[in-house]
Design an enzyme around this catalytic site. Structure first.
Site, mmCIF file in Angstrom:
data_model
loop_
_atom_site.group_PDB
_atom_site.id
_atom_site.type_symbol
_atom_site.label_atom_id
_atom_site.label_comp_id
_atom_site.label_asym_id
_atom_site.label_seq_id
_atom_site.Cartn_x
_atom_site.Cartn_y
_atom_site.Cartn_z
ATOM 1 C CB SER A 1 -1.276 -0.049 0.610
ATOM 2 O OG SER A 1 -1.689 1.000 0.523
ATOM 3 C CG ASP B 1 -6.478 -1.885 -3.455
ATOM 4 O OD1 ASP B 1 -7.893 -1.551 -2.807
ATOM 5 O OD2 ASP B 1 -5.627 -2.256 -3.595
ATOM 6 C CG HIS C 1 -6.049 -2.713 0.460
ATOM 7 N ND1 HIS C 1 -5.070 -1.808 -0.443
ATOM 8 C CD2 HIS C 1 -5.680 -1.726 1.933
ATOM 9 C CE1 HIS C 1 -3.786 -1.396 0.002
ATOM 10 N NE2 HIS C 1 -4.370 -1.312 0.729
#
Length: 704
Positions: free
Chosen positions: A555, A640, A675
Site C-alpha cells: 500500500s 481494491d 486491498h
C-alpha cells in the site's frame, strides 16, 4: 483481428508447459492520453488500463495475460510453492479458539473448525448454559470467492445482533439483523455502508455510516429502526468535508453514542445519551485545524486524549458539564516531549495509557489517586497493547504481549493486586522453538543525522559474516507504526537462513509525532532515504549479503518500494510491492477516486504547485527511467478500493519499457479480491507462498 484478441493470443502460449523459448512478458498497447493539471499536462499512454466498471475486455485480457506470465515464470518453483503453502498452513492450529471476553453477562469468543477458512463467533452465559452461535462466517461466505465480516454489535438486552458483510472486497458492506435465540433474520438489508453499526439503548434503533457509492467516502450517519424500510432512515449527521473519515460508536460505560470524524490533522466528536436515540447529536468541542481529540466516558467522567497544547498528546479529564470547555480540562497524563500517548483504555477506577517510548509500545496503569506503574515486560524489544475490555467496572485488564520471537500472548492483569494470569499464547505448530531465534534493536544514522530504529530477528545459528539473505520491511506513512510483533509466516524465511529487519522509518510514529511529521508532505523523501540508509548500514554491518537483499512493502509501503527502486535499484536483489500506491500525482489530482480528498494532508494537494512539483519528483510511475531494475513481484486486487488496480497495472506496463535488466518483473492480480488480498485464513497464505517462492527462486532455491 481486434487488439483484445491479439493480446489474448499473444499471451496464450505463456502457460504452455512444453514451451521451448523463455516466457515473454505481455506488452500493453500505448494510447495517447493527456492528464491535465493547473501546473502542466502529462502524457499517460497507459491510462486506458483504468476501467471503473472493471468490465473492459481489453483490460481484463491484459491482466489475465500478466497472471499467466507470472505463473509461467514461477513454474520451475511450483513444487517449492506447494511446499511453502503446506509449511505455512502447517503452523496454524486447525481448530483454534480465541480467549473469551465478558460483556453484559456473556462470554464472547470465536473459534475455527478444522478445514474451514473462517471463524465462528459464539457466546455463552457467564452463569452457565449452552453456547450460542452469533455469526457462522463459513456459512455466510459459502459461494463467494471473497468474504469479510465487518463490525457486529449486540443490543443492550442481549437479544438482537446487527452485523455487516462484504462479499466483493470493495469495503461496501451490507448490514443485517438477527434474533440471536432463533436465528431469524429481519427482512431488511441496508446496503452501501462502511460496515460500522451500533445499537441505541432501546434495543430497536441502530446508527450506521453510509458511504458515497463512487468515492466510497463515509458521508453520513443514519438512524434505522429494525423492521422498517431502510429507504425511510433518517440522516442524523452529514459530513460536508471530504477530507474527513467518519465512524459511530458507544462509550465504555454504554451511556453515550458518539459520532467521530477525523482527518489527518483534526477531529471532532458529537454525542447523545444512548437512551435518547431521537435526540440531536451535540458537538463536544468544535473542530479546528491541527487540533485532535478522542473522548470516552466511564466512572462518571470524560477522559480525553488530545494534542491540544501537546504535540505528543496528553490525557485530560472533565465532567459532563465541563467536557466542552478546554479551559477546564484537567491533566491526568501531562505532555512529555519524549513520550507519545498512543491510546487510552478507560475503567471506572483505572486508566490504562498506551505510550511509545524509545520506539517501543508500552502500557502504563493509573488509578484514581494518581498512582501509576508500567506493565512489566519480559524482553528488551516487544509490543504491548490492550485486548478486549468491554466492562468498565472491573479491575482486570486484558492485554496482549508479543515480540519478534514471542507469539501473541494474552494476559489478564489485576490492576488492584498486580497479579498476572496467562490466558493464552497463540499456538505455533511445526516444531517452533523460540530459543532458536534472537532479536535485537539497532540504531542507524541516516544521511541527515536522524537516528532510525531497526528491529531485527534471525536464527541464532545464522553466521554474522555478511552472507545471509536479508528481508527488509517498512511502511512509513500516516503515522502508522510498524511494531516488532511476532509474524508466524516469517519463520519460513528465518529457517532458511534469512535475517528479517523492520526499518522504523520516518512517516511512522514509533518515535513520536515529530517522527511522523518528518516523513510526510514536503518531507516525504525522508521515508525513502531512511529505508535506503538502513539497507546500506545492515549490509555494512554484515547482517545481510550485498547481493541478497530483498525489500517488501504494501500500500503506502508499496509507494516506498517504488521510490526505493528508482533511488537505489542496485542495492536490492528483489523488491516485493503489494497493492502499491505508485501513480501519486494522477491519483491525487482525481477527487473521484476513493481516499484522494482524505489524503491531502498526508501527501499534499497537487493543485498547489509546491506539492505538484514535490509529488512529481518522487512518484514511482512518473520517475521510472531507463536503468537496470531488480527482480520485482507486484500484486494487486481487481476490486481494491484503497489503491485502484490500474496504478500497479500502469506501473508494470511502463516499467517493462524502461527496464534494462533481465531480472523478471511479475504482476499478479487477484481477480476476486480488494486491498487486503484473498480472504480466509488458509487461502490468504497462497499469496505468501507466491512471495516467498519468488524470493527463493532468485536465490536458486528449490523444494526440499
Amino acid at each position: 483481428m481486434t487488439r483484445v484478441v491479439r493480446i489474448a493470443l499473444a499471451c496464450a502460449s505463456i502457460a504452455t508447459p512444453l514451451m521451448a523459448q523463455p516466457p515473454t512478458p505481455p506488452v500493453a498497447p500505448q494510447k495517447p492520453y493527456v492528464v491535465k493539471s493547473p501546473h502542466g499536462d502529462r502524457n499517460d499512454p497507459y491510462y486506458w488500463l483504468r476501467d471503473d466498471t472493471r468490465k473492459s475486455p481489453e483490460m481484463l485480457a491484459y491482466l489475465e495475460a500478466e497472471n499467466a506470465y507470472t505463473e509461467a515464470i514461477l513454474a520451475p518453483v511450483k513444487a517449492l510453492r506447494t511446499q511453502l503453502f503446506e509449511e505455512l498452513k502447517g503452523r496454524i492450529k486447525p481448530d483454534d479458539e480465541a480467549p473469551a471476553w465478558r460483556m453484559r453477562g456473556y462470554l464472547y469468543s470465536s473459534r475455527y473448525v478444522a478445514g474451514k477458512d473462517y471463524a465462528i463467533n459464539t457466546r455463552r452465559p457467564v452463569a452457565g448454559g449452552a453456547e450460542q452461535v452469533i455469526v457462522d462466517q463459513n456459512a455466510l461466505a459459502a459461494g463467494h470467492p471473497y468474504f469479510s465480516l465487518g463490525q457486529w454489535d449486540v443490543s443492550r438486552d442481549n437479544a438482537r445482533l446487527a452485523y455487516a458483510t462484504d462479499v466483493v472486497g470493495r469495503r461496501q458492506y451490507v448490514i443485517q439483523f438477527k434474533e440471536i435465540a432463533t436465528g431469524t433474520l429481519s427482512p431488511e438489508r441496508i446496503t452501501g455502508t462502511s460496515g460500522n453499526v451500533v445499537w441505541a439503548a432501546d434495543n430497536r434503533t441502530v446508527f450506521y455510516v453510509e458511504i458515497d457509492p463512487q468515492t466510497l467516502l463515509s458521508k453520513r450517519v443514519k438512524r434505522h429502526v429494525v423492521g422498517t424500510d431502510p429507504a425511510t432512515d433518517v440522516v442524523v449527521y452529514e459530513e460536508p468535508d471530504d477530507s474527513f473519515y467518519m465512524g459511530v460508536g458507544r462509550t465504555k460505560d454504554d451511556q453515550f453514542l458518539c459520532i467521530s470524524v477525523s482527518s489527518t490533522v483534526s477531529s471532532e466528536m458529537r454525542c447523545i445519551p444512548a437512551d435518547q436515540p431521537d435526540a440531536a447529536f451535540r458537538v463536544i468541542v468544535p473542530r479546528e485545524r491541527d487540533f485532535e481529540y478522542d473522548a470516552d466516558h466511564a466512572g462518571g467522567r470524560w477522559v480525553i486524549r488530545t494534542n491540544w497544547q501537546a504535540k505528543n498528546f496528553r490525557v485530560v479529564e472533565a465532567t459532563d458539564a465541563t467536557v466542552g470547555n478546554r479551559a477546564q480540562w484537567q491533566d491526568v497524563v501531562p505532555h512529555r516531549p519524549d513520550v507519545f500517548v498512543s491510546g487510552v483504555e478507560l475503567f471506572d477506577q483505572y486508566l490504562v495509557v498506551g505510550e511509545r517510548r524509545e520506539a517501543l509500545q508500552r502500557l502504563r496503569i493509573l488509578d484514581r489517586a494518581g498512582q501509576s506503574r508500567d506493565v512489566a515486560s519480559d524482553e528488551p524489544v516487544y509490543v504491548m497493547g490492550t485486548g478486549v475490555n468491554r466492562e468498565a467496572g472491573t479491575s482486570i485488564l486484558r492485554y496482549t504481549y508479543t515480540s519478534l520471537t514471542t507469539p501473541s500472548t494474552v494476559y489478564d492483569l489485576d490492576m488492584a493486586t498486580g497479579a498476572r494470569t496467562l490466558v493464552k499464547e497463540s499456538p505455533v505448530l511445526g516444531g517452533f522453538d523460540r530459543t532458536r531465534y534472537a532479536t535485537e534493536r539497532l540504531w542507524v544514522t541516516a544521511r541527515d543525522g536522524a537516528r532510525v530504529p531497526v528491529s531485527l530477528v534471525y536464527r541464532k545459528d545464522v553466521p554474522r559474516d555478511g552472507t545471509a539473505p536479508l528481508y527488509q520491511h517498512a511502511y512509513g506513512s500516516y503515522g502508522y507504526s510498524s511494531d516488532p510483533d511476532f509474524e508466524i509466516n516469517w519463520l519460513s524465511l528465518l529457517d532458511r537462513g534469512f535475517v528479517v529487519a523492520i526499518a522504523h522509518i520516518r512517516g511512522g510514529q514509533e518515535m513520536g509525532r515529530a517522527w511522523y511529521e518528518e516523513g510526510k508532505l514536503l518531507k516525504k523523501m525522508n521515508s525513502f532515504t531512511d529505508f535506503v540508509d538502513v539497507t546500506r548500514a545492515l549490509v555494512a554491518q554484515k547482517y545481510g549479503a550485498p547481493d541478497k537483499v530483498f525489500a517488501m512493502g504494501g500500500s503506502a509501503g508499496g509507494l516506498l518500494m517504488g521510490a526505493v527502486a528508482n533511488l537505489a535499484p542496485e542495492l536490492y536483489r528483489g523488491i516485493i510491492s503489494h497493492v502499491p500506491f505508485v501513480d501519486v500525482v494522477t491519483t491525487m489530482l482525481d477527487e473521484s477516486i476513493p481516499l484522494t480528498t482524505n489524503e491531502f494532508d498526508e501527501w499534499g494537494n497537487p493543485t498547489q504547485k509546491a506539492y505538484y512539483d514535490y509529488l512529481l519528483a518522487y512518484s514511482p510511475y512518473d520517475q521510472l527511467t531507463t536503468k537496470a531494475y531488480p527482480a520485482m513481484l507486484i500484486t494487486t486486487g481487481l476490486w481494491d478500493s484503497q489503491v485502484q488496480y490500474w496504478e500497479p497495472a500502469k506501473y508494470v506496463a511502463k516499467l517493462r519499457t524502461v527496464n534494462t535488466s533481465k531480472a523478471p518483473v511479475l504482476f499478479r492480480v487477484n481477480m476476486d479480491a480488494g486491498h487486503g488480498g484473498r480472504s480466509g485464513r488458509f487461502t490468504r497464505l497462497e499469496q505468501v507462498a507466491v512471495e516467498y517462492a519468488f524470493i527463493l527462486q532468485q536465490l536458486g532455491h528449490t523444494a526440499k
